[in-house]
Design an enzyme around this catalytic site. Structure first.
Site, short mmCIF file in Angstrom:
data_model
loop_
_atom_site.label_atom_id
_atom_site.label_comp_id
_atom_site.label_asym_id
_atom_site.label_seq_id
_atom_site.Cartn_x
_atom_site.Cartn_y
_atom_site.Cartn_z
N ASP A 4 27.48 -13.69 7.29
CA ASP A 4 26.93 -14.50 7.07
C ASP A 4 27.96 -15.17 8.65
O ASP A 4 27.90 -16.62 8.89
CB ASP A 4 26.86 -15.64 6.29
CG ASP A 4 28.35 -14.93 5.47
OD1 ASP A 4 28.64 -14.79 6.06
OD2 ASP A 4 27.76 -14.71 3.74
N CYS B 211 19.50 -6.39 21.51
CA CYS B 211 18.47 -5.32 22.37
C CYS B 211 17.82 -3.74 21.85
O CYS B 211 19.23 -3.00 21.48
CB CYS B 211 18.21 -5.30 24.02
SG CYS B 211 17.17 -5.09 24.91
N GLU C 172 30.78 -10.87 -13.19
CA GLU C 172 30.47 -10.61 -14.26
C GLU C 172 30.75 -8.57 -13.80
O GLU C 172 31.99 -8.31 -12.80
CB GLU C 172 28.56 -10.21 -14.02
CG GLU C 172 28.29 -11.30 -13.70
CD GLU C 172 26.60 -11.78 -13.74
OE1 GLU C 172 26.06 -10.37 -13.13
OE2 GLU C 172 25.72 -12.31 -14.26
N HIS D 168 27.77 -4.62 7.73
CA HIS D 168 25.94 -4.74 8.04
C HIS D 168 25.80 -5.30 8.41
O HIS D 168 24.51 -5.88 9.53
CB HIS D 168 26.21 -5.07 6.31
CG HIS D 168 25.89 -3.83 5.28
ND1 HIS D 168 26.50 -4.39 3.55
CD2 HIS D 168 26.17 -2.53 5.19
CE1 HIS D 168 26.01 -3.14 3.57
NE2 HIS D 168 25.86 -2.39 3.59
N TYR E 220 14.38 -13.69 8.76
CA TYR E 220 16.16 -13.86 8.85
C TYR E 220 16.36 -15.06 9.68
O TYR E 220 17.22 -15.84 9.00
CB TYR E 220 16.85 -12.37 10.49
CG TYR E 220 16.41 -11.37 9.46
CD1 TYR E 220 17.79 -11.56 9.28
CD2 TYR E 220 15.63 -10.71 9.03
CE1 TYR E 220 18.81 -10.12 8.23
CE2 TYR E 220 15.99 -8.77 8.54
CZ TYR E 220 17.36 -9.38 8.28
OH TYR E 220 17.75 -7.63 7.26
N ALA F 130 34.85 -16.18 -6.65
CA ALA F 130 35.44 -15.72 -6.29
C ALA F 130 37.06 -17.26 -5.60
O ALA F 130 37.96 -16.52 -5.41
CB ALA F 130 34.67 -15.27 -4.63
N ARG G 180 16.82 -16.53 6.40
CA ARG G 180 18.33 -17.42 6.28
C ARG G 180 19.32 -18.03 7.56
O ARG G 180 20.51 -18.17 6.91
CB ARG G 180 18.39 -15.27 5.43
CG ARG G 180 18.13 -15.24 4.79
CD ARG G 180 17.98 -13.70 4.60
NE ARG G 180 19.18 -13.29 4.48
CZ ARG G 180 19.76 -11.74 4.47
NH1 ARG G 180 19.20 -10.83 4.95
NH2 ARG G 180 20.69 -11.41 4.76
P1 OAD Z 1 24.75 -8.37 -4.71
O1 OAD Z 1 23.89 -9.41 -5.02
O2 OAD Z 1 24.65 -7.22 -4.89
O3 OAD Z 1 26.04 -9.06 -5.68
C1 OAD Z 1 26.65 -10.24 -5.57
C2 OAD Z 1 27.71 -10.29 -6.70
O4 OAD Z 1 28.18 -11.32 -6.32
C3 OAD Z 1 27.57 -9.98 -7.52
O5 OAD Z 1 28.14 -8.51 -8.89
C4 OAD Z 1 27.88 -10.56 -8.70
O6 OAD Z 1 28.00 -10.54 -9.49
C5 OAD Z 1 28.60 -11.66 -8.20
N1 OAD Z 1 28.88 -13.04 -7.35
C6 OAD Z 1 28.08 -14.19 -7.49
N2 OAD Z 1 28.82 -15.60 -7.98
C7 OAD Z 1 30.17 -14.72 -7.18
C8 OAD Z 1 30.84 -16.09 -7.48
N3 OAD Z 1 30.56 -17.13 -6.62
N4 OAD Z 1 32.20 -15.08 -7.19
C9 OAD Z 1 32.39 -14.07 -7.11
N5 OAD Z 1 31.72 -13.43 -7.82
C10 OAD Z 1 29.84 -13.86 -7.56
O7 OAD Z 1 25.65 -8.90 -2.88
P2 OAD Z 1 26.26 -7.34 -2.40
O8 OAD Z 1 27.21 -6.38 -3.46
O9 OAD Z 1 27.33 -8.01 -1.13
O10 OAD Z 1 22.78 -5.10 2.04
O11 OAD Z 1 24.92 -6.97 -1.84
C11 OAD Z 1 25.61 -5.25 -1.20
C12 OAD Z 1 24.31 -5.23 0.15
O12 OAD Z 1 23.12 -5.35 -0.55
C13 OAD Z 1 24.41 -6.71 1.20
O13 OAD Z 1 25.13 -6.38 1.81
C14 OAD Z 1 22.85 -6.30 1.44
C15 OAD Z 1 22.64 -5.90 -0.31
O14 OAD Z 1 20.65 -5.21 -0.04
C16 OAD Z 1 21.76 -4.93 2.92
O15 OAD Z 1 20.66 -6.14 3.42
C17 OAD Z 1 21.47 -3.95 3.92
#
Ligand code: OAD
Length: 249
Positions: A105, A128, A219, A120, A69, A235, A72
């Site tokens: 973040d 704590c 995608e 999340h 962490y 985005a 990150r």
């Molecule tokens: P993911 O990493 O699963 O997905 C990121 C998405 O963003 C993908 O569909 C990419 O195609 C898209 N992407 C990448 N770059 C981009 C850009 N510049 N503009 C637009 N889209 C873009 O991330 P999350 O969906 O946020 O949970 O993941 C969901 C959860 O899974 C997270 O919160 C985390 C993870 O495990 C926990 O840790 C509980």
């Protein structure tokens, strides 16, 4: 799908909407240099989520989890919000906008968004393990001393203030988010792979309740075919296209 006509329709819906609900995922912070989870460069490419983001992993080796962490967090502290984060701040100026994020973040708040619903948790805080108190993580000190943080109130050990696999989301935050998606006119789903529940179901909740749902993602996702509009782009470019003049705020 994002033909000029489709884009114009999506823009018109956004322009006319009074209530907007937004769900963001790691993709919105990718242009700030924060790694996503899935995909070629994703955090889960070389690690199984349950080895790093689960209560069992933390119980086994808290120091190793803290190290991950802090690594990150260092990226986050050196990053800046990008155009897409700022576009959402601007959109909220004359709309009733609820911003829900899966990101930990804190970049939406740093960009100026108010009352962000963090499904999340937030990686910049420790929680704590005994009394639940939240503290800002003294990042530099921890890195230097290679220690794990303790509570400023009761001195017990603290964990990252994030939701791990197998844990419940904060109930009040999820309820507030669900209400916003249920009642919105337009839902925007930006940069999420749409595979982690319950966040992924918010878009369909909105659609079933009659809202127009617009996705911005590099995608196609499992949600894409079911949603009203999909802008297959970054985005920042997607928000720029949706809010380009003569979009009236
Ligand atoms: P993911 O990493 O699963 O997905 C990121 C998405 O963003 C993908 O569909 C990419 O195609 C898209 N992407 C990448 N770059 C981009 C850009 N510049 N503009 C637009 N889209 C873009 O991330 P999350 O969906 O946020 O949970 O993941 C969901 C959860 O899974 C997270 O919160 C985390 C993870 O495990 C926990 O840790 C509980």
């Amino acid at each position: 799908m994002a033909t000029t006509m489709m884009l114009e329709q999506a823009r018109a819906h956004l322009q006319q909407a009074q209530r907007i609900a937004v769900l963001t995922g790691a993709g919105i912070s990718a242009e700030s240099g924060i790694p996503t989870f899935r995909g070629a460069q994703g955090l889960w490419r070389n690690h199984r989520p349950e080895d790093l983001a689960s209560p069992a992993a933390y119980a086994r080796d808290p120091a190793m989890i803290w190290e991950w962490y802090l690594w990150r967090l260092e990226k986050v502290l050196h990053a800046q919000p990008n155009e897409a984060h700022y576009a959402l701040v601007q959109l909220a100026q004359n709309k009733q906008l609820t911003l829900v994020t899966q990101n930990v973040d804190g970049l939406h708040t740093r960009a100026g968004s108010q009352a962000v619903l963090e499904l999340h948790g937030n990686m910049t805080q420790s929680r704590c393990e005994s009394c639940g108190n939240l503290d800002a993580i003294p990042h530099a000190l921890l890195l230097e001393q290679r220690t794990i943080p303790h509570c400023s109130q009761c001195s017990q050990r603290a964990r990252p203030n994030v939701v791990w696999f197998g844990e419940n989301l904060p109930a009040a935050v999820l309820e507030h988010a669900s209400e916003a998606f249920y009642h919105c006119d337009v839902a925007l789903v930006i940069g999420t792979s749409g595979v982690v529940q319950p966040a992924a179901s918010l878009a369909l909740l909105a659609q079933d309740a009659g809202a127009v749902v617009i996705e911005i993602n590099l995608e196609p996702t499992p949600l894409t075919a079911r949603l009203d509009y999909a802008l297959q782009t970054t985005a920042s470019a997607g928000m720029r296209q949706l809010m380009a003049p003569p979009f009236i705020l």
